[in-house]
Every structure is written in structure tokens, then in C-alpha cells.
Design a protein around this motif. Structure first.
Motif, PDB file in Angstrom:
ATOM      1  N   UNK A 155      99.847 -37.266   3.337  1.00  0.00           N
ATOM      2  CA  UNK A 155      99.184 -37.556   4.433  1.00  0.00           C
ATOM      3  C   UNK A 155     100.159 -37.902   5.500  1.00  0.00           C
ATOM      4  N   UNK A 156      99.728 -38.057   6.672  1.00  0.00           N
ATOM      5  CA  UNK A 156     100.258 -38.273   7.756  1.00  0.00           C
ATOM      6  C   UNK A 156      99.375 -38.979   8.827  1.00  0.00           C
ATOM      7  N   UNK A 193      94.926 -41.176  13.162  1.00  0.00           N
ATOM      8  CA  UNK A 193      94.063 -40.912  11.788  1.00  0.00           C
ATOM      9  C   UNK A 193      95.069 -40.341  10.789  1.00  0.00           C
ATOM     10  N   UNK A 194      94.875 -41.366   9.408  1.00  0.00           N
ATOM     11  CA  UNK A 194      95.784 -40.904   8.317  1.00  0.00           C
ATOM     12  C   UNK A 194      95.278 -39.788   7.765  1.00  0.00           C
ATOM     13  N   UNK A 195      95.703 -38.496   7.730  1.00  0.00           N
ATOM     14  CA  UNK A 195      95.051 -37.358   7.271  1.00  0.00           C
ATOM     15  C   UNK A 195      96.255 -36.324   6.628  1.00  0.00           C
ATOM     16  N   UNK A 196      95.589 -35.660   5.709  1.00  0.00           N
ATOM     17  CA  UNK A 196      96.396 -34.435   5.029  1.00  0.00           C
ATOM     18  C   UNK A 196      96.780 -33.570   5.923  1.00  0.00           C
ATOM     19  N   UNK A 197      96.141 -33.400   7.221  1.00  0.00           N
ATOM     20  CA  UNK A 197      96.295 -32.281   8.217  1.00  0.00           C
ATOM     21  C   UNK A 197      97.652 -32.482   9.050  1.00  0.00           C
ATOM     22  N   UNK A 249     110.224 -33.242   6.789  1.00  0.00           N
ATOM     23  CA  UNK A 249     110.363 -33.697   5.255  1.00  0.00           C
ATOM     24  C   UNK A 249     110.708 -35.262   5.288  1.00  0.00           C
ATOM     25  N   UNK A 250     109.714 -36.005   5.089  1.00  0.00           N
ATOM     26  CA  UNK A 250     109.877 -37.399   5.101  1.00  0.00           C
ATOM     27  C   UNK A 250     110.547 -37.690   3.721  1.00  0.00           C
TER      28      UNK A 250
END
Length: 454
Positions: A155-156, A193-197, A249-250
Motif C-alpha cells: 500500500x501507499x 489515505x493508506x491504500x493499495x491504489x 519501487x520502494x
């Protein structure tokens, strides 16, 4: 248009036709009329795709002959045409086994190309299910995504805007006045918002949608459906090119690299020749001359002796001078050098020779034009002295080197010191190599004579 799910498999230079005669002619593959007309339009068009096919008459039928490309063409009616390398065309194996061997040969060569470095050629499912090439690529993409899912989707923090009943993040004053001048009980907020989007997940979801419509094997169909369920809450990419530019790419996300490499291939075009027409028919076609040349050069580079270098597509000289201009650049595929001195010239030819035709009329199937070309290379790069190598793919009609060199002669017909050797190249998962003639001391041209299989 009625949809067809038929799969057709043939070798390079094979024939396709919609003529009823193709149903009883083993050397011609029958396709639907809608598929044939689509391919014929491509062949007769002004687009670059016209080089893929050639319109001919064969045994009283109008046919399309595929050229030196291997891969897959998907017609708009759903017909899938798989074109395999011609090295399997005269195989002594049964047709299905020859197709499997030829498909494996292509995969072995492709995996040396940077774009396809993730190909797993020893995948048991390929051999067990005799997967068509398109399903091989799809299956390996799906497996890479499946491994990613097992390790967890990342997520990000995503910037969001919304008109809420409570204050969250910070208030957007401008939009608050515009939207809530009357509804003062609401707050127009900007917040994270911490999302997988995130771009990586959106791109993978989009690629999954694409391959789910192309998969033919039941295993790939099942796995693609399962993975789409995992990604159902993540939106698809509205503009893949924008998402690719935002891709990040973190740390700790290295396991995303392989599925994202496959995703880029799927969404940006899987091969040097990808055609998208008005009907969204696609192709995955590889020019075999270029693939073979690249594979041989990468293999021989690893087999060079110390102090020798292998150069590709050297551009040191031209064929003629016209006034003060140089014309017709001479570019051998491979050039071996030592301390900047040219040692040997090598050229790859994706052609089939026949060792049984070693006579004055058939000449093994060798081309006179290729000999003229090598003669020019020999005089311009080697000053008329030394060894030159013509490299052809090994196949059932050409299993060992022609043991006697071709000696170029002078005006009096006397052999000169310029020699040409014709050799097969064995393509294997491990230990690919040139099969050298006994009379050639390979070390003199800077290469190892034997290869240790790793």
C-alpha cells in the motif's frame, strides 16, 4: 462476426489458406475466411506488417506464406496462429514433438534478451501441457503475480479529496466556499489515505484483465480469475503510460520487479513486432535472424579466450569510395579482435542447410550472395588472410560442421590464405556451442573449443 477459438500451429515459411483444398493438403494450414482476409489485408497494406506475410499461389490455391518471424498472431475472430522456428520443420520427430522442441528452442534464445530475461524454460508445465507460446508467456506472468500476492500487495499514501461530514486532513478553503457555501455542515478536505491504489498495483490489474481474455489453457484461465478477485478493489490504470512514469519501487519491493517487467511487456507490446489494428488484434512476433544473431553473440562472448574481444555489428569500413564519399558500409555480425587487431570474421545465417546435398549443383543449400558478402568482409577486415566463419542453426539436416574449408582463389584459380568455414550452432538450455570442424584450431581465432555445461 462469428468468433473462432481455433489454434493453428505451423513453422516459419509455412502456408496459410482459407481454400477448402487446405483441409486435405498437409503442407498448408487451413484458417477461417475472416482470419485469412484479415491477414491478406495486412499483407497488401502499406504498413510495416506487410513484411510478415507473402501472397503466393501454391498447388492451385491462393496462400499466404509466413516469413522469417516466429511467435503468435491473434486474428480478430479469435483464431490464434502460432509460428515456430523452422529448425523443427524437417525434424525426424513426430509433429507434436517437433513443435515442442522448436518452441523450446525459441524460448531458450529469447531468455538471453533483456526484455525476456524472466522466461523459465525448464517449467514442467510447458512440456507437460505442450502449451502454445502465448500461453507460456501468460502462464509465467500469472505465476509471477501469484508469488507477489503471496508476499503481500504493498500500500501507499494516496492524496484524496472529498466532501465529508467531518474534518479530516486539511480544509481546502477554495473548494469549501464553492461547494459548501450553503451546506456549512460539510467540510471539503484534502487528506492522505493508506491504500493499495498505487501505480504498480493498477498496472498489474490492467495486465491481468488483458491476459484473462487471451488465455487458452484451463490452468491459466483459472489462475487469472483467482488473481482478478484479489485485485478487484484496486482500480485499473486509466492511462498506463502515466502510471509507468509514476512507477516507484520502494525499499523492500524488489519482488515487484518481475511481475512489473511482464506487465510492461503486456501493456506496451510484447515483441519487436506488435500490431494493434482497429479490431485490437495483436501479435507477438520475433524476427528470427535478429534473435539468432543476438543469441550466438551472447554465447560466444562468454566463450572468448582471455585478451580477445567479440565485437558486434562492426562498422570499420565501407565497400566502395565514390568521389570523397564512402558507400555500402560493411557490417559483419561478429568480429573477434585482439589488441584492436582483427583476428576473425563471423556471420550468422538463420537458414537451413542440408549436409546430404554436398554436390556441385546443390552446394548444401549455401547462397552465392552470402559468399560474395564474406569475400568482401575478408578483404576489408582481414586484408585477404585468415579465417571466416558462417554460422547456421543446427538441425536434423545439418548436425556437424562441413569439415573442408572453402578457399577463396586468385585470378589464376590458386587458393589464397582466406578461408571460410561453415558450421552449425547447437542451441541448448545449457552448453550452447558451435560444432567446429576438426581441421580448425579454434584457439587461433580466440575461442574455447569445448564448453563446460553449467
Amino acid at each position: 462476426m462469428q468468433s473462432s477459438n481455433r489454434a493453428v500451429c505451423l513453422f516459419e515459411n509455412g502456408f496459410l489458406s482459407s481454400d477448402s483444398g487446405a483441409l486435405v493438403e498437409s503442407t498448408v494450414k487451413h484458417v477461417s475466411d475472416s482470419c485469412y482476409q484479415y491477414l491478406k489485408r495486412l499483407c497488401l497494406s502499406d504498413s510495416k506488417e506487410r513484411q510478415l506475410l507473402r501472397l503466393r499461389q501454391y498447388k492451385g490455391m491462393e496462400v499466404l506464406q509466413v516469413q522469417n518471424y516466429a511467435g503468435v498472431i491473434m486474428a480478430p475472430d479469435g483464431t490464434q496462429i502460432e509460428i515456430l522456428p523452422k529448425v523443427g520443420r524437417h525434424s525426424e520427430l513426430a509433429e507434436k514433438d517437433a513443435q515442442l522442441e522448436s518452441r523450446s528452442t525459441l524460448l531458450v534464445m529469447l531468455k538471453t534478451l533483456r526484455t525476456f530475461r524472466h522466461i523459465q524454460t525448464n517449467n514442467a508445465n510447458i512440456e507437460k501441457q505442450r502449451m502454445p507460446l502465448l500461453d507460456v508467456f501468460i502462464g509465467q506472468f500469472l505465476e509471477s503475480v501469484n508469488r507477489l500476492v503471496k508476499r503481500g500487495l504493498r500500500s501507499d499514501y494516496v492524496k484524496c479529496e472529498d466532501n465529508l461530514f467531518f474534518l479530516k486532513g486539511k480544509l481546502n478553503s477554495g473548494k469549501q466556499l464553492r461547494h459548501n457555501f450553503i451546506n456549512r455542515h460539510k467540510f471539503y478536505c484534502e487528506y492522505d489515505e493508506f491504500l493499495q491504489d498505487r501505480p504498480a498495483n493498477r498496472l498489474i490489474h490492467t495486465a491481468l484483465e488483458v491476459v484473462s481474455k487471451l488465455a487458452r489453457s484451463s490452468r491459466n484461465e483459472k489462475l487469472s480469475r483467482e488473481l482478478l478477485v484479489v485485485f478487484q478493489d484496486i482500480p485499473k490504470s486509466a492511462d498506463p503510460s502515466v502510471d509507468f512514469s509514476r512507477l516507484k519501487i520502494d525499499r523492500g519491493m524488489d519482488y515487484y520487479r518481475e511481475p512489473l517487467d511482464w506487465t510492461k511487456l503486456i501493456l506496451k507490446g510484447l515483441s519487436p513486432q506488435s500490431m494493434y489494428g482497429s479490431s485490437d488484434a495483436i501479435s507477438l512476433l520475433f524476427p528470427m535472424e535478429a534473435v539468432f544473431e543476438s543469441f550466438v553473440s551472447i554465447t560466444l562472448e562468454q566463450q572468448c579466450l582471455p585478451c580477445y574481444q567479440l565485437r558486434t555489428q562492426s562498422k570499420q569500413t565501407h565497400f566502395v569510395m565514390h568521389g570523397e564519399s564512402q558507400w555500402f558500409q560493411l557490417k559483419p555480425d561478429l568480429l573477434i579482435q585482439k589488441s584492436e587487431q582483427n583476428i576473425a570474421v563471423l556471420d550468422t545465417k538463420w537458414k537451413l542447410l542440408n549436409q546430404a546435398l554436398g554436390n556441385g549443383s546443390d552446394k548444401y543449400g549455401l547462397s552465392q550472395a552470402d559468399f560474395y558478402q564474406m569475400f568482401a568482409y575478408g578483404h576489408n577486415y582481414l586484408n585477404g588472410r585468415g579465417d571466416m566463419i558462417l554460422i547456421y542453426p543446427k538441425q536434423d539436416n545439418f548436425k556437424q560442421a562441413i569439415q573442408v574449408a572453402f578457399d577463396f582463389t586468385d585470378l589464376a584459380g590458386v587458393p589464397t590464405s582466406l578461408k571460410l568455414w561453415v558450421v552449425p550452432f547447437e542451441i541448448k538450455e545449457k552448453g550452447s556451442r558451435v560444432l567446429w570442424p576438426d581441421a580448425l584450431d579454434v584457439a587461433t581465432i580466440g575461442l574455447k573449443s569445448t564448453v563446460i555445461e553449467g
